[in-house]
Write a protein that holds these residues in place. Structure first.
Motif, PDB file in Angstrom:
ATOM      1  N   TYR A 144      45.212  41.300  48.783  1.00  0.00           N
ATOM      2  CA  TYR A 144      43.828  41.160  49.256  1.00  0.00           C
ATOM      3  C   TYR A 144      43.076  40.112  48.456  1.00  0.00           C
ATOM      4  O   TYR A 144      43.538  39.660  47.420  1.00  0.00           O
ATOM      5  CB  TYR A 144      43.088  42.501  49.240  1.00  0.00           C
ATOM      6  N   ILE A 145      41.908  39.749  48.971  1.00  0.00           N
ATOM      7  CA  ILE A 145      41.009  38.807  48.312  1.00  0.00           C
ATOM      8  C   ILE A 145      39.659  39.498  48.143  1.00  0.00           C
ATOM      9  O   ILE A 145      39.224  40.241  49.023  1.00  0.00           O
ATOM     10  CB  ILE A 145      40.876  37.504  49.131  1.00  0.00           C
ATOM     11  N   THR A 146      39.022  39.292  47.010  1.00  0.00           N
ATOM     12  CA  THR A 146      37.697  39.881  46.785  1.00  0.00           C
ATOM     13  C   THR A 146      36.627  38.994  47.423  1.00  0.00           C
ATOM     14  O   THR A 146      36.861  37.803  47.634  1.00  0.00           O
ATOM     15  CB  THR A 146      37.408  40.030  45.281  1.00  0.00           C
ATOM     16  N   PRO A 147      35.457  39.538  47.704  1.00  0.00           N
ATOM     17  CA  PRO A 147      34.388  38.708  48.275  1.00  0.00           C
ATOM     18  C   PRO A 147      33.980  37.570  47.337  1.00  0.00           C
ATOM     19  O   PRO A 147      33.682  36.469  47.779  1.00  0.00           O
ATOM     20  CB  PRO A 147      33.232  39.681  48.489  1.00  0.00           C
ATOM     21  N   GLY A 148      33.980  37.836  46.031  1.00  0.00           N
ATOM     22  CA  GLY A 148      33.661  36.796  45.064  1.00  0.00           C
ATOM     23  C   GLY A 148      32.275  36.204  45.241  1.00  0.00           C
ATOM     24  O   GLY A 148      31.412  36.760  45.917  1.00  0.00           O
ATOM     25  N   ILE A 170      32.640  29.893  43.269  1.00  0.00           N
ATOM     26  CA  ILE A 170      32.284  30.008  41.855  1.00  0.00           C
ATOM     27  C   ILE A 170      33.250  30.936  41.143  1.00  0.00           C
ATOM     28  O   ILE A 170      33.666  30.668  40.026  1.00  0.00           O
ATOM     29  CB  ILE A 170      30.818  30.469  41.715  1.00  0.00           C
ATOM     30  N   GLU A 171      33.650  32.009  41.779  1.00  0.00           N
ATOM     31  CA  GLU A 171      34.623  32.948  41.225  1.00  0.00           C
ATOM     32  C   GLU A 171      35.101  33.842  42.358  1.00  0.00           C
ATOM     33  O   GLU A 171      34.297  34.388  43.111  1.00  0.00           O
ATOM     34  CB  GLU A 171      33.997  33.792  40.114  1.00  0.00           C
ATOM     35  N   ARG A 172      36.421  33.977  42.458  1.00  0.00           N
ATOM     36  CA  ARG A 172      37.008  34.844  43.470  1.00  0.00           C
ATOM     37  C   ARG A 172      38.378  35.274  42.987  1.00  0.00           C
ATOM     38  O   ARG A 172      39.033  34.541  42.262  1.00  0.00           O
ATOM     39  CB  ARG A 172      37.124  34.095  44.802  1.00  0.00           C
ATOM     40  N   ASP A 173      38.831  36.460  43.376  1.00  0.00           N
ATOM     41  CA  ASP A 173      40.137  36.971  42.952  1.00  0.00           C
ATOM     42  C   ASP A 173      41.041  37.213  44.148  1.00  0.00           C
ATOM     43  O   ASP A 173      40.596  37.725  45.179  1.00  0.00           O
ATOM     44  CB  ASP A 173      39.995  38.302  42.209  1.00  0.00           C
ATOM     45  N   ILE A 174      42.310  36.860  43.976  1.00  0.00           N
ATOM     46  CA  ILE A 174      43.369  37.249  44.907  1.00  0.00           C
ATOM     47  C   ILE A 174      44.265  38.196  44.128  1.00  0.00           C
ATOM     48  O   ILE A 174      44.633  37.924  42.984  1.00  0.00           O
ATOM     49  CB  ILE A 174      44.158  36.030  45.406  1.00  0.00           C
ATOM     50  N   GLY A 213      55.165  42.450  37.990  1.00  0.00           N
ATOM     51  CA  GLY A 213      54.086  43.419  37.928  1.00  0.00           C
ATOM     52  C   GLY A 213      52.955  43.021  38.848  1.00  0.00           C
ATOM     53  O   GLY A 213      53.029  42.019  39.563  1.00  0.00           O
ATOM     54  N   PRO A 214      51.896  43.803  38.838  1.00  0.00           N
ATOM     55  CA  PRO A 214      50.722  43.433  39.626  1.00  0.00           C
ATOM     56  C   PRO A 214      50.080  42.187  39.024  1.00  0.00           C
ATOM     57  O   PRO A 214      50.207  41.938  37.832  1.00  0.00           O
ATOM     58  CB  PRO A 214      49.802  44.643  39.508  1.00  0.00           C
ATOM     59  N   TYR A 215      49.424  41.397  39.858  1.00  0.00           N
ATOM     60  CA  TYR A 215      48.745  40.209  39.349  1.00  0.00           C
ATOM     61  C   TYR A 215      47.350  40.087  39.937  1.00  0.00           C
ATOM     62  O   TYR A 215      47.051  40.627  40.999  1.00  0.00           O
ATOM     63  CB  TYR A 215      49.541  38.924  39.622  1.00  0.00           C
ATOM     64  N   THR A 216      46.521  39.351  39.211  1.00  0.00           N
ATOM     65  CA  THR A 216      45.205  38.932  39.693  1.00  0.00           C
ATOM     66  C   THR A 216      45.100  37.442  39.452  1.00  0.00           C
ATOM     67  O   THR A 216      45.328  36.976  38.336  1.00  0.00           O
ATOM     68  CB  THR A 216      44.065  39.656  38.955  1.00  0.00           C
ATOM     69  N   PHE A 217      44.793  36.713  40.504  1.00  0.00           N
ATOM     70  CA  PHE A 217      44.567  35.275  40.396  1.00  0.00           C
ATOM     71  C   PHE A 217      43.067  35.054  40.531  1.00  0.00           C
ATOM     72  O   PHE A 217      42.512  35.215  41.609  1.00  0.00           O
ATOM     73  CB  PHE A 217      45.345  34.526  41.471  1.00  0.00           C
ATOM     74  N   LEU A 265      46.171  33.137  36.372  1.00  0.00           N
ATOM     75  CA  LEU A 265      46.989  34.180  36.970  1.00  0.00           C
ATOM     76  C   LEU A 265      47.387  35.123  35.848  1.00  0.00           C
ATOM     77  O   LEU A 265      48.061  34.708  34.898  1.00  0.00           O
ATOM     78  CB  LEU A 265      48.231  33.557  37.618  1.00  0.00           C
ATOM     79  N   THR A 266      46.940  36.375  35.915  1.00  0.00           N
ATOM     80  CA  THR A 266      47.272  37.383  34.906  1.00  0.00           C
ATOM     81  C   THR A 266      48.273  38.344  35.523  1.00  0.00           C
ATOM     82  O   THR A 266      48.018  38.903  36.588  1.00  0.00           O
ATOM     83  CB  THR A 266      46.008  38.138  34.450  1.00  0.00           C
ATOM     84  N   VAL A 267      49.432  38.512  34.857  1.00  0.00           N
ATOM     85  CA  VAL A 267      50.531  39.293  35.427  1.00  0.00           C
ATOM     86  C   VAL A 267      50.939  40.416  34.493  1.00  0.00           C
ATOM     87  O   VAL A 267      51.188  40.191  33.310  1.00  0.00           O
ATOM     88  CB  VAL A 267      51.765  38.396  35.693  1.00  0.00           C
ATOM     89  N   GLY A 268      51.031  41.593  35.059  1.00  0.00           N
ATOM     90  CA  GLY A 268      51.747  42.748  34.622  1.00  0.00           C
ATOM     91  C   GLY A 268      51.685  43.313  33.240  1.00  0.00           C
ATOM     92  O   GLY A 268      50.720  43.201  32.526  1.00  0.00           O
TER      93      GLY A 268
END
Length: 185
Positions: A39-43, A57-61, A71-75, A94-97
């Motif tokens: 998913y993608i956040t509204p950001g 400006i800032e958004r996460d996938i 592992g799980p990741y957040t971009f 990209l932060t992973v696991g």
């Protein structure tokens, strides 16, 4: 006394020369990791004045990745893209696991491709009911900031749902992420 000091210094220098450094001994090995987009956040996204561009400006996938790292990741990213094509520059981390690997990602989003995907968009994300599903391709480069050393290429293909009344990405219907390169753990 002086003789002992000189002998000690010479011995330390010889031992240092004979003991290979951990960093020098390690050789890069191939790095491959693939994953899915959930998913993608509204950001925080806003029009860039009257330029026909959006500033992200800032958004996460968010998703999950496996392979060399897993592992799980957040971009978390920032971007400046054309309103109609979503093409432009992108930069983020990209932060992973489990070991908290952090990678620097920079690249370009290519112009959107219309798909024949007829997935339903949840009403809370597409209140107008007027939406289209597009494929977005992101190509770029990565390098480790935390957890390892290495660099390589980044590619993502994401199915974006765009609310046609606002031209805004409101939902993700999945996608894939691939990282290749060389690394030292």
């Amino acid at each position: 006394m002086k003789r002992g000091l000189i002998f000690s210094l010479a011995l330390v220098m010889i031992m240092a020369a004979l003991m290979p450094s951990q960093v020098l001994a390690a050789k890069p090995v191939p790095f491959d990791a693939t994953g899915n987009v959930f998913y993608i956040t509204p950001g925080t996204v806003k029009p860039a004045g009257t330029s026909g561009r959006f500033v992200v400006i800032e958004r996460d996938i968010v998703g999950s990745i496996g392979g060399a790292i897993s592992g799980p990741y957040t971009f978390s990213y920032k971007a400046n893209v054309e309103l109609l094509t979503q093409a432009g520059n992108l930069h983020g981390t990209l932060t992973v696991g489990e070991r908290d690997y952090v990678l620097n990602i920079s690249g370009k989003t290519l112009p959107l491709e219309l798909t024949d995907d007829q997935s339903n968009c949840p009403p809370e994300y597409c209140p107008s009911g007027d939406y289209q599903v597009f494929r977005s391709t992101i190509d770029g480069h990565w390098d480790f900031l935390v957890g390892a050393h290495g660099e390589g290429n980044f590619n993502a293909n994401v199915l974006l749902v765009i609310d046609m009344s606002t031209n805004h990405v409101v939902w993700v219907n999945g996608g894939s992420v691939t990282l290749t390169g060389q690394w030292q753990e």
